[in-house]
Design a protein around this motif. Structure first.
Motif, short mmCIF file in Angstrom:
data_model
loop_
_atom_site.label_atom_id
_atom_site.label_comp_id
_atom_site.label_asym_id
_atom_site.label_seq_id
_atom_site.Cartn_x
_atom_site.Cartn_y
_atom_site.Cartn_z
N SER A 14 65.52 65.23 21.32
CA SER A 14 66.73 65.54 20.55
C SER A 14 66.96 67.05 20.43
O SER A 14 66.48 67.72 19.51
N SER A 15 67.75 67.55 21.36
CA SER A 15 67.96 69.00 21.45
C SER A 15 68.73 69.53 20.23
O SER A 15 68.41 70.61 19.72
N TRP A 16 69.71 68.78 19.75
CA TRP A 16 70.48 69.27 18.60
C TRP A 16 69.61 69.31 17.35
O TRP A 16 69.72 70.21 16.52
N LEU A 38 65.63 57.50 18.37
CA LEU A 38 66.95 57.19 18.93
C LEU A 38 66.87 56.14 20.03
O LEU A 38 65.81 55.90 20.60
N TYR A 39 68.02 55.54 20.31
CA TYR A 39 68.17 54.57 21.39
C TYR A 39 67.25 53.36 21.24
O TYR A 39 66.69 52.84 22.20
N LEU A 47 70.76 55.45 11.46
CA LEU A 47 71.55 56.70 11.44
C LEU A 47 72.71 56.59 10.46
O LEU A 47 73.01 57.55 9.73
N GLY A 54 76.98 59.45 12.50
CA GLY A 54 76.08 58.55 13.23
C GLY A 54 75.17 59.32 14.18
O GLY A 54 74.55 58.74 15.07
N ARG A 55 75.09 60.64 13.98
CA ARG A 55 74.25 61.47 14.85
C ARG A 55 73.36 62.36 14.02
O ARG A 55 73.61 62.60 12.84
N VAL A 56 72.34 62.86 14.67
CA VAL A 56 71.46 63.84 14.04
C VAL A 56 71.58 65.15 14.80
O VAL A 56 71.94 65.15 15.98
N PRO A 57 71.31 66.27 14.13
CA PRO A 57 70.68 66.44 12.83
C PRO A 57 71.65 66.30 11.67
O PRO A 57 72.85 66.53 11.81
N GLU A 68 76.19 68.25 12.09
CA GLU A 68 76.54 69.24 13.12
C GLU A 68 75.59 70.44 13.01
O GLU A 68 75.57 71.16 11.99
N SER A 69 74.87 70.69 14.08
CA SER A 69 73.81 71.71 14.07
C SER A 69 74.30 73.10 13.66
O SER A 69 73.65 73.78 12.87
N HIS A 104 77.25 75.52 21.81
CA HIS A 104 77.59 74.29 21.10
C HIS A 104 78.68 73.51 21.83
O HIS A 104 78.67 72.29 21.88
N1 LIG Z 1 77.50 68.22 18.03
C1 LIG Z 1 76.39 67.58 17.35
C2 LIG Z 1 75.64 66.75 18.39
C3 LIG Z 1 74.68 65.78 17.74
C4 LIG Z 1 74.11 64.78 18.73
O1 LIG Z 1 74.73 64.43 19.76
N2 LIG Z 1 72.93 64.27 18.41
C5 LIG Z 1 72.29 63.25 19.23
C6 LIG Z 1 70.79 63.52 19.34
S1 LIG Z 1 70.41 65.03 20.15
C7 LIG Z 1 72.40 61.91 18.54
O2 LIG Z 1 72.38 61.82 17.32
N3 LIG Z 1 72.48 60.82 19.30
C8 LIG Z 1 72.45 59.52 18.75
C9 LIG Z 1 73.53 58.64 19.24
O3 LIG Z 1 74.44 59.15 19.89
O4 LIG Z 1 73.43 57.44 18.97
C10 LIG Z 1 75.51 68.65 16.69
O5 LIG Z 1 75.68 69.84 17.02
O6 LIG Z 1 74.74 68.34 15.78
#
Ligand SMILES: N[C@@H](CCC(=O)N[C@@H](CS)C(=O)NCC(=O)O)C(=O)O
Length: 218
Positions: A14-16, A38-39, A47, A54-57, A68-69, A104
């Protein structure tokens, strides 16, 4: 228990999450963290409990939820002004913001074709022209920042800043895929890769049991 809680994804992939975690580490304050693998079948449901997107962080600070990072980085920079998350001098600060935004919003080819996989050393990727272009731009950008603003330290703007946190996953990709760089960019790659906080995260990534086939087989 801290009043700061960071929700992140798998440390290997998880790069973000890595960006936000490095920013928080740089403040020096204690925080709690929860890794949401994840996944998996239940990932979306888990999440959804913590993240509006629905995303991290996601950073939870008392009753404030920040996703949003980059927004997390900005929030921390305001909350902890002495942490030096942005450079002090205004042109350096504007440039640090510009390169952070560029990361970003961009480098889509690199992010798509060279997924972060910190513990892998595979040295092969199905690159292409767009990936080569992204890599070229990143090397130019690192060299330019080092040359113009890096005098007082080993990082893009001298001392470690949010811009370095934003590029940390790219540093990891360069190591994973064996992308060779020279000169100022090579010196930067070395400093950023060996940054103690990044190495701490890498150790945790190497210890994780999860494998995401989608990324491993790309
Ligand atoms: N633009 C967002 C991107 C966040 C993102 O895409 N996170 C991914 C993990 S690196 C995530 O949560 N993926 C889970 C999913 O899509 O179900 C940020 O800067 O935080």
């Amino acid at each position: 228990m801290s009043d700061l809680h960071l929700y992140i994804g798998n440390k290997n992939y998880s790069s973000w999450s890595l960006r936000a975690w490095l920013a928080l580490k740089q403040t020096g304050v204690a925080f709690d963290e929860t890794v949401i693998p994840l996944y998996r079948d239940d990932s979306s449901a888990v999440l959804a409990q913590y993240s509006p997107s629905g995303r991290v962080p996601v950073l939870q600070h008392r009753d404030c939820t920040i996703w949003e990072s980059l927004a997390i980085g900005e929030y921390l920079a305001e909350l902890f002004p002495d942490a030096g998350l942005w450079p002090k001098e205004s042109c350096a600060r504007a440039t640090a913001r510009a390169v952070s935004n560029e990361m970003h919003a961009g480098f889509t080819a690199l992010r798509t074709h060279l997924p972060m996989d910190m513990r892998a050393r595979r040295r092969q990727h199905a690159g292409g022209e767009a990936v080569t272009k992204d890599i070229g731009r990143i090397i130019d950008l690192w060299s330019d920042c080092r040359q113009r603003f890096g005098e007082e330290g080993r990082f893009l703007f001298g001392a470690y800043s949010l811009a370095d946190a934003m590029y940390a996953p790219v540093v990891s990709r360069f190591i994973t895929y064996g992308i060779s760089v020279e000169g100022l960019a090579a010196e930067y790659l070395d400093a950023a890769w060996n940054w103690p906080a990044l190495q701490t995260w890498l150790g945790a990534a190497q210890a994780e049991p999860w494998v995401i086939e989608l990324y491993d087989n790309r």
